[in-house]
Design an enzyme around this catalytic site. Structure first.
Site, PDB file in Angstrom:
ATOM      1  N   HIS A 110       0.801  -1.224   0.000  1.00 11.14           N
ATOM      2  CA  HIS A 110       0.000   0.000   0.000  1.00 11.14           C
ATOM      3  C   HIS A 110       0.838   1.281   0.000  1.00 11.14           C
ATOM      4  CE1 HIS A 110      -3.490  -2.422   0.124  1.00 11.14           C
ATOM      5  NE2 HIS A 110      -3.694  -2.504   1.411  1.00 11.14           N
ATOM      6  N   HIS A 184      -9.746   2.202   0.250  1.00 10.76           N
ATOM      7  CA  HIS A 184      -9.650   1.080   1.180  1.00 10.76           C
ATOM      8  C   HIS A 184     -10.747   1.098   2.239  1.00 10.76           C
ATOM      9  CE1 HIS A 184      -7.671  -2.122   3.449  1.00 10.76           C
ATOM     10  NE2 HIS A 184      -6.799  -2.229   2.468  1.00 10.76           N
ATOM     11  N   GLU A 319     -11.378  -3.711  -3.274  1.00 16.05           N
ATOM     12  CA  GLU A 319     -10.459  -2.666  -3.713  1.00 16.05           C
ATOM     13  C   GLU A 319     -10.175  -2.819  -5.203  1.00 16.05           C
ATOM     14  OE1 GLU A 319      -7.013  -3.148  -0.875  1.00 16.05           O
ATOM     15  OE2 GLU A 319      -8.485  -4.502  -0.053  1.00 16.05           O
TER      16      GLU A 319
END
Ligand code: BGC
Length: 354
Positions: A110, A184, A319
Site C-alpha cells: 500500500h 480502502h 479494492e
C-alpha cells in the site's frame, strides 16, 4: 437546481499531531451521506438507508483524527502510489532497480508506511452540476517512499442524485513510475461494526483470480474460480466456504485475493447483499482487478467509531486495482505511468436495497 457546492458542508474533525486542522467534508445526495477528510483522503462515514429507510453508517472508521494517525488497517483511506504488494519492495524499470520500504513481512504494501494514506490531501468543493462532491489533491515528490518521479495525484469524490458514490482518480508523473490508486473502505452493510460480515452475499464478475504465495504475492498465473471456494459467479455467503480446506484460503486466513474482472471499461465488478437490512452495494470500476479482502487481520485491538473494536471479519474490502506486484509481473496489465500520460480510473459504489 441547487448548486452542488451548497450540498457540501465543512465541519471540524480534529487536529493532527503536527498542529494542522483537519475538517470533515459532508456530502449529501440521493439519500446517502458521505464524510471525507483530507488526512489520507479517507471516507470516515457513509450513511445509507436500509429497506425500511433506516439510515446507518456502513463503513468502519475512527471517531477522531488521532484514530486515523494511529490506525494500522488503512480504514477508509486512499491508497497510493501502489495499492497492494510489491515483492521484496523491489522492481526494475527501464533498466534501473528501485528499492521501496518493506512494511508487510518481506514485501512493500500500500505505497509504504508513509504512503498516500498518511498524506494530508488538499480538499475543496467540487464544482459539479449534479449531486455533491469534493476534489482532493496530493503532490508526491520524486523519491517519495523510494518511487521515482514527482507524481501529482487528484481524486474526486462525488455523490449523485441516484445514491452513487463516484470516485475518479487521475495522476501524472515527470518520470516513469508505477501507479495504482484505490480506496480502502471496509464495509459492513448491517451498519453494526461489532457484527461479522460472513452472512453478506457476494457476487464477483470474475472467472479467474490470481493465486498467491505464502507472503501473498501473486504466483503469476491466473487460476479459474470454477469448482473452488473462490467461485462467486453466483451470489454466495462470504462465510459459506471461507473455512474450506483450500491452500489459498489457508495462506491468507480467508479471502485476500485479486480477482480478474471480466470485460473492460466501466462495468460491474462486485455486488453485495446483506439479507438482514436488505442493503445492496454494487462496485463498478474501470480497473482490471479487484481485491476481495474479508477482514481477516482485523483483531479487535483498534478503537473504532463509537468505541466499537472491529474484530476479525467485521468488515470487508473490495479494492479495485491493477493486479498486485504488476511491476514484477510482465504478464499482468502494466501499471507504469509515463511522462505525458495521464493515469485515469473510475470506481462507482452504488447503493440500493433488495
Ligand atoms: C490487503 C490485506 C491487508 C490489508 C491491510 C488489504 O488490501 O489485501 O492483506 O492486510 O489491506 O489492512
Amino acid at each position: 437546481m441547487a448548486a452542488a457546492k451548497e450540498e457540501v458542508q465543512r465541519v471540524p474533525f480534529g487536529r493532527l499531531p503536527t498542529g494542522e486542522e483537519v475538517d470533515a467534508w459532508v456530502l449529501r445526495a440521493g439519500g446517502v451521506e458521505a464524510r471525507v477528510v483530507g488526512y489520507g483522503g479517507a471516507i470516515v462515514a457513509l450513511r445509507v438507508p436500509d429497506r425500511e429507510g433506516r439510515v446507518a453508517d456502513v463503513v468502519l472508521g475512527y471517531d477522531d483524527v488521532q484514530g486515523y494517525v494511529d490506525g494500522r488497517a488503512y480504514l477508509g483511506a486512499l491508497i497510493g502510489r501502489y495499492a497492494n504488494r510489491i515483492r521484496g519492495g523491489c522492481f526494475r524499470l527501464d533498466g534501473r532497480e528501485y528499492a521501496l520500504p518493506v512494511n508487510d513481512g518481506p514485501n512493500h504494501l500500500h505505497g509504504g508506511p508513509l504512503g498516500f494514506h498518511r498524506a494530508l490531501w488538499r480538499v475543496e468543493p467540487l464544482d459539479t452540476t449534479e449531486g455533491a462532491g469534493v476534489a482532493l489533491a496530493h503532490d508526491s515528490p520524486n523519491g517519495d517512499q523510494g518511487y521515482p518521479g514527482a507524481v501529482r495525484a487528484r481524486v474526486a469524490y462525488r455523490l449523485t442524485a441516484r445514491g452513487e458514490l463516484v470516485v475518479d482518480y487521475r495522476a501524472d508523473s515527470d518520470r516513469p513510475t508505477p501507479v495504482n490508486l484505490t480506496q480502502h473502505s471496509y464495509f459492513n452493510l448491517t451498519g453494526d461494526p461489532a457484527r461479522d460480515i460472513l452472512d453478506h452475499r457476494l457476487r464477483l464478475e470474475a472467472d479467474r483470480f490470481t493465486p498467491v504465495d505464502a507472503t501473498l504475492i501473486p504466483t503469476g498465473e491466473t487460476a479459474p474460480v470454477a469448482g473452488t471456494p473462490f467461485d462467486f459467479r453466483e451470489p454466495a455467503a462470504i462465510g459459506g466456504r471461507i473455512g474450506a480446506d483450500h491452500p489459498q484460503l489457508a495462506r491468507a486466513g480467508g479471502y485476500d485475493h485479486n480477482f480478474v474482472i471480466r470485460g473492460g471499461g466501466l462495468r460491474l465488478a462486485a455486488r453485495v447483499h446483506e439479507p438482514g437490512s436488505g442493503r445492496v452495494l454494487e462496485v463498478h470500476t474501470t480497473e482490471p482487478g479487484i481485491q476481495f479482502y474479508s477482514g481477516n487481520f482485523l483483531d479487535g485491538t483498534e478503537r473504532g467509531k463509537g468505541g466499537a473494536r472491529p474484530g476479525r471479519r467485521c468488515g470487508f474490502c473490495l479494492e479495485p486495482q491493477h493486479f498486485p506486484d504488476s511491476p514484477n509481473q510482465p504478464a499482468f496489465p502494466s501499471a507504469i505511468l509515463r511522462p505525458g500520460e495521464t493515469y485515469s480510473s473510475r470506481t462507482v459504489y452504488r447503493f440500493g436495497v433488495e
